[in-house]
Motif scaffolding. Structure first.
Motif, PDB file in Angstrom:
ATOM      1  N   UNK A 193       0.645  -1.345   0.014  1.00 57.83           N
ATOM      2  CA  UNK A 193      -0.040  -0.043  -0.128  1.00 57.83           C
ATOM      3  C   UNK A 193       0.888   1.243  -0.125  1.00 57.83           C
ATOM      4  N   UNK A 194       1.920   1.337   0.633  1.00 60.74           N
ATOM      5  CA  UNK A 194       2.785   2.384   0.759  1.00 60.74           C
ATOM      6  C   UNK A 194       3.444   2.608  -0.784  1.00 60.74           C
ATOM      7  N   UNK A 195       3.784   1.781  -1.263  1.00 62.65           N
ATOM      8  CA  UNK A 195       4.498   1.897  -2.467  1.00 62.65           C
ATOM      9  C   UNK A 195       3.573   2.348  -3.559  1.00 62.65           C
ATOM     10  N   UNK A 196       2.236   1.653  -3.459  1.00 58.93           N
ATOM     11  CA  UNK A 196       0.913   2.344  -4.234  1.00 58.93           C
ATOM     12  C   UNK A 196       0.906   3.363  -3.954  1.00 58.93           C
ATOM     13  N   UNK A 197       0.688   4.030  -2.858  1.00 58.59           N
ATOM     14  CA  UNK A 197       0.312   5.378  -2.506  1.00 58.59           C
ATOM     15  C   UNK A 197       1.463   6.423  -2.715  1.00 58.59           C
ATOM     16  N   UNK A 198       2.600   5.923  -2.886  1.00 60.64           N
ATOM     17  CA  UNK A 198       3.942   6.675  -3.283  1.00 60.64           C
ATOM     18  C   UNK A 198       3.978   7.014  -4.699  1.00 60.64           C
TER      19      UNK A 198
ATOM     20  N   UNK B 163      -7.437  11.207  -0.950  1.00 62.15           N
ATOM     21  CA  UNK B 163      -6.474  12.302  -1.131  1.00 62.15           C
ATOM     22  C   UNK B 163      -6.295  12.557  -2.435  1.00 62.15           C
ATOM     23  N   UNK B 164      -6.341  11.513  -3.473  1.00 62.75           N
ATOM     24  CA  UNK B 164      -6.324  11.763  -4.857  1.00 62.75           C
ATOM     25  C   UNK B 164      -7.295  12.625  -5.536  1.00 62.75           C
ATOM     26  N   UNK B 165      -8.464  12.513  -5.138  1.00 62.80           N
ATOM     27  CA  UNK B 165      -9.494  13.385  -5.615  1.00 62.80           C
ATOM     28  C   UNK B 165      -9.257  14.859  -5.031  1.00 62.80           C
ATOM     29  N   UNK B 166      -8.886  15.049  -3.797  1.00 61.12           N
ATOM     30  CA  UNK B 166      -8.759  16.330  -3.207  1.00 61.12           C
ATOM     31  C   UNK B 166      -7.572  16.928  -4.127  1.00 61.12           C
ATOM     32  N   UNK B 167      -6.473  16.208  -4.385  1.00 62.30           N
ATOM     33  CA  UNK B 167      -5.288  16.860  -4.993  1.00 62.30           C
ATOM     34  C   UNK B 167      -5.813  17.190  -6.393  1.00 62.30           C
ATOM     35  N   UNK B 168      -6.447  16.153  -6.944  1.00 56.38           N
ATOM     36  CA  UNK B 168      -6.830  16.307  -8.633  1.00 56.38           C
ATOM     37  C   UNK B 168      -7.775  17.683  -8.706  1.00 56.38           C
ATOM     38  N   UNK B 169      -8.552  18.019  -7.869  1.00 50.42           N
ATOM     39  CA  UNK B 169      -9.446  19.091  -7.926  1.00 50.42           C
ATOM     40  C   UNK B 169      -8.886  20.346  -7.114  1.00 50.42           C
TER      41      UNK B 169
ATOM     42  N   UNK C 150      -3.178  19.798  -1.366  1.00 49.06           N
ATOM     43  CA  UNK C 150      -1.751  19.340  -2.032  1.00 49.06           C
ATOM     44  C   UNK C 150      -1.606  17.681  -2.021  1.00 49.06           C
ATOM     45  N   UNK C 151      -1.061  17.249  -2.985  1.00 48.39           N
ATOM     46  CA  UNK C 151      -0.494  15.645  -2.743  1.00 48.39           C
ATOM     47  C   UNK C 151      -0.069  15.592  -1.325  1.00 48.39           C
ATOM     48  N   UNK C 152      -0.595  14.505  -0.568  1.00 44.74           N
ATOM     49  CA  UNK C 152       0.041  14.143   0.589  1.00 44.74           C
ATOM     50  C   UNK C 152       1.749  13.833   0.643  1.00 44.74           C
ATOM     51  N   UNK C 153       2.078  14.097   1.855  1.00 37.09           N
ATOM     52  CA  UNK C 153       3.429  14.010   1.958  1.00 37.09           C
ATOM     53  C   UNK C 153       3.856  12.497   2.444  1.00 37.09           C
ATOM     54  N   UNK C 154       4.773  12.012   2.409  1.00 38.58           N
ATOM     55  CA  UNK C 154       5.394  10.657   2.699  1.00 38.58           C
ATOM     56  C   UNK C 154       4.792  10.040   4.159  1.00 38.58           C
ATOM     57  N   UNK C 155       4.912  11.069   4.986  1.00 38.66           N
ATOM     58  CA  UNK C 155       4.461  10.815   6.388  1.00 38.66           C
ATOM     59  C   UNK C 155       2.890  10.272   6.641  1.00 38.66           C
ATOM     60  N   UNK C 156       2.020  11.157   5.596  1.00 41.27           N
ATOM     61  CA  UNK C 156       0.839  10.994   5.624  1.00 41.27           C
ATOM     62  C   UNK C 156       0.349   9.767   4.806  1.00 41.27           C
TER      63      UNK C 156
ATOM     64  N   UNK D  80       2.516   6.861   4.750  1.00 40.78           N
ATOM     65  CA  UNK D  80       2.532   5.928   5.519  1.00 40.78           C
ATOM     66  C   UNK D  80       1.551   5.474   6.479  1.00 40.78           C
ATOM     67  N   UNK D  81       0.959   6.815   7.207  1.00 42.79           N
ATOM     68  CA  UNK D  81       0.031   6.728   8.305  1.00 42.79           C
ATOM     69  C   UNK D  81      -1.313   6.049   7.559  1.00 42.79           C
ATOM     70  N   UNK D  82      -1.609   6.379   6.340  1.00 43.32           N
ATOM     71  CA  UNK D  82      -2.749   6.023   5.594  1.00 43.32           C
ATOM     72  C   UNK D  82      -2.543   4.464   5.092  1.00 43.32           C
ATOM     73  N   UNK D  83      -1.334   3.894   4.918  1.00 41.50           N
ATOM     74  CA  UNK D  83      -1.099   2.860   4.378  1.00 41.50           C
ATOM     75  C   UNK D  83      -1.401   1.768   5.636  1.00 41.50           C
ATOM     76  N   UNK D  84      -0.998   2.146   6.826  1.00 44.38           N
ATOM     77  CA  UNK D  84      -1.151   1.373   8.132  1.00 44.38           C
ATOM     78  C   UNK D  84      -2.655   1.408   8.361  1.00 44.38           C
TER      79      UNK D  84
END
Length: 215
Positions: A103-108, A181-187, A191-197, A199-203
């Motif tokens: 999930x982390x790799x996919x999110x990144x 987060x993708x929809x919010x960034x697309x519109x 901003x696109x989430x940072x790596x910490x966000x 990682x937390x979402x993947x968990x």
């Protein structure tokens, strides 16, 4: 006389300073910048070649069409995702660690600024250029989904999870990870989430997913 003879036999013209593989990489980087700045339709082969420091003849030899160049750019981006999920490393991870890693790799990949920008481009120009939608779907969406679905199948075979429809479950898992987060960034609302966000979402997504199917 021998030295003169050797000089005369040297090939004329500028010597090649890069192999084709390196040249392709430079072209893809230049194309990525041009597509980001100008869109697909407005990005010209001449401008891409100039930015890459090569002739248009060389570019056309390596990428016969702009569609080929776009497709290769998407492939190269997806390869980074595939490389991040080394099969031997995943095989040694336990269920939760493996899922979080996937999930982390996919999110990144999906929530990066580059991918968000490219997704906007595909959506806005796919009516005029269906080839870019096809390339994005086949080279990015299908390939990433296939890897993640295959990972789920392996966990089923190991007896760690139970899923009636792994394909559908994979789609739900992917949507849970990136849709909001993708929809919010697309519109351009966030901003696109940072790596910490990410990682937390993947968990969190791993917890929610495993609570629904773990044995």
């Amino acid at each position: 006389m021998v030295q003169n003879h050797e000089i005369e036999k040297k090939p004329r013209g500028r010597p090649q300073v890069r192999c084709d593989e390196d040249t392709r990489s430079v072209i893809i980087e230049a194309a990525n910048r041009q597509f980001h700045e100008n869109g697909y339709a407005a990005a010209s082969i001449a401008a891409i070649a100039q930015e890459a420091g090569i002739s248009t003849k060389t570019l056309y030899r390596l990428f016969p069409t702009k569609g080929d160049l776009f497709s290769e750019m998407i492939t190269e981006r997806t390869e980074r995702f595939l490389l991040a999920l080394d099969p031997s490393t995943l095989a040694m991870a336990d269920l939760r660690q493996g899922l979080e890693r996937v999930l982390m790799a996919y999110g990144m990949l999906t929530l990066s600024v580059d991918t968000i920008t490219m997704t906007r481009l595909v959506i806005s120009e796919s009516d005029r250029f269906p080839e870019i939608a096809n390339a994005f779907y086949e080279k990015a969406i299908v390939r990433t989904n296939t890897l993640m679905e295959n990972w789920l199948h392996k966990q089923i075979d190991r007896g760690l999870i139970a899923l009636d429809d792994p394909h559908a479950a994979c789609g739900m898992m992917r949507g849970m990870m990136i849709m909001e987060p993708q929809r919010a960034a697309m519109l351009r609302q966030e901003p696109p989430p940072k790596i910490e966000t990410i990682a937390a979402r993947a968990k969190m997504c791993a917890d929610l997913f495993l609570n629904g199917c773990a044995l």
